[in-house]
Design a protein around this motif. Sequence first.
Motif: not given
Ligand code: UT7
Length: 325
Positions: A153, A255, A30, A38, A282
């Motif tokens: 991650r 977030n 990451t 994000r 969180n």
């Molecule tokens: O407390 C309970 C409530 N919880 C929440 O409210 C959490 C809600 N969700 C979120 O905050 C967001 O959805 C996240 C922060 C978890 C993720 O953000 P996102 O914009 O929805 O990203 P995503 O899951 O669509 O992932 C986008 C990309 C993916 O790669 P590809 O498939 O586009 O190639 C992930 O594999 O980012 C990748 N990714 C990361 N990259 C670098 C996921 N985690 C990481 C990371 N570092 N840590």
Amino acid sequence: MTIRSVIKGSGSALPKRAVANAEMAQMVDTTDEWIVERTGIRNRHIAGEGETTATLAIEASRKALEAAGIDGADVGLIVLATATPDQTFPATATQVQHALGCNGGIAFDVAAVCSGFLYALSVADSMLKTGMAKTALVIGAETFSRILDWEDRTTCVLFGDGAGAVVLQAQDVDESDPNAPGIIATRLHADGKHNELLYVDGGPSTTGTVGKLRMRGKEVFRHAVTNLSDVLREVLADTGIQAADIDWVVPHQANARILDATARKLGLPEEKVIVTVDRHANTSAASVPLAYDTAVRDGRIKPGDLVMFEAMGGGFTWGASLARV
Ligand code: UT7
């Protein structure tokens, strides 16, 4: 005159070790940029040896009692929200009770994950109103670092450990006075069909292990914005209070983008939203009281302010509560 539960003081506690995003990038694939962009998270605190949900809860509670000028012996009710208790049983609340010298009253844990503090607050409020106790400690305390998959991650960068507590006291108030202190209205919800979007893959009755947190973040995000906007509107409708009259929103800190989106949906300016997710990440049930205490101690939230608490988490569970502090 009517009885209301009034917040008399707050406290919070964090583990000693702070872990910045750069350190997370040494553990999993990451970057600081990805996490900040994000989520808004820059830092989190991680419990070390000897630091547990109970020790953090006890520290936060001591500070809350001190701020309220109330002795531990006068607390008749402790409701502690956590998904990461020290032991499967007894309830962590009983450890807090013993440490604070308030033995003999009521003490139990509430499990509603990130909404836990809202659930605990509502339970304590109801019990104070029915005369079960006069003074209550409501605590949110977690050590999520102990249920994270440190190789995943998509989840391990999002959470931190900590605790927050408030002292609630039953007080006779004149409800016709718009400035009367206390909890004015609360709404809670749950919808068990979304269990698989955010859960821990273990437990005493299934695997016999503690398990690790699993989350489909994108889907949780979508539900969070909708559910939170809806429940905030419900509380406003119940009270006849306008969004513009709210001094502060103290949201669950999951977030920064969820906080922005929810505030936008309600037409609330972002300056009225307390944000600590950058510092603490969180912290699940701890996040609302931790953010509240942070803002009270830095002088933003002042006596007499109208404060909206809100949270959404695993289950799903969600809720909101409006109080004049
Ligand atoms: O407390 C309970 C409530 N919880 C929440 O409210 C959490 C809600 N969700 C979120 O905050 C967001 O959805 C996240 C922060 C978890 C993720 O953000 P996102 O914009 O929805 O990203 P995503 O899951 O669509 O992932 C986008 C990309 C993916 O790669 P590809 O498939 O586009 O190639 C992930 O594999 O980012 C990748 N990714 C990361 N990259 C670098 C996921 N985690 C990481 C990371 N570092 N840590």
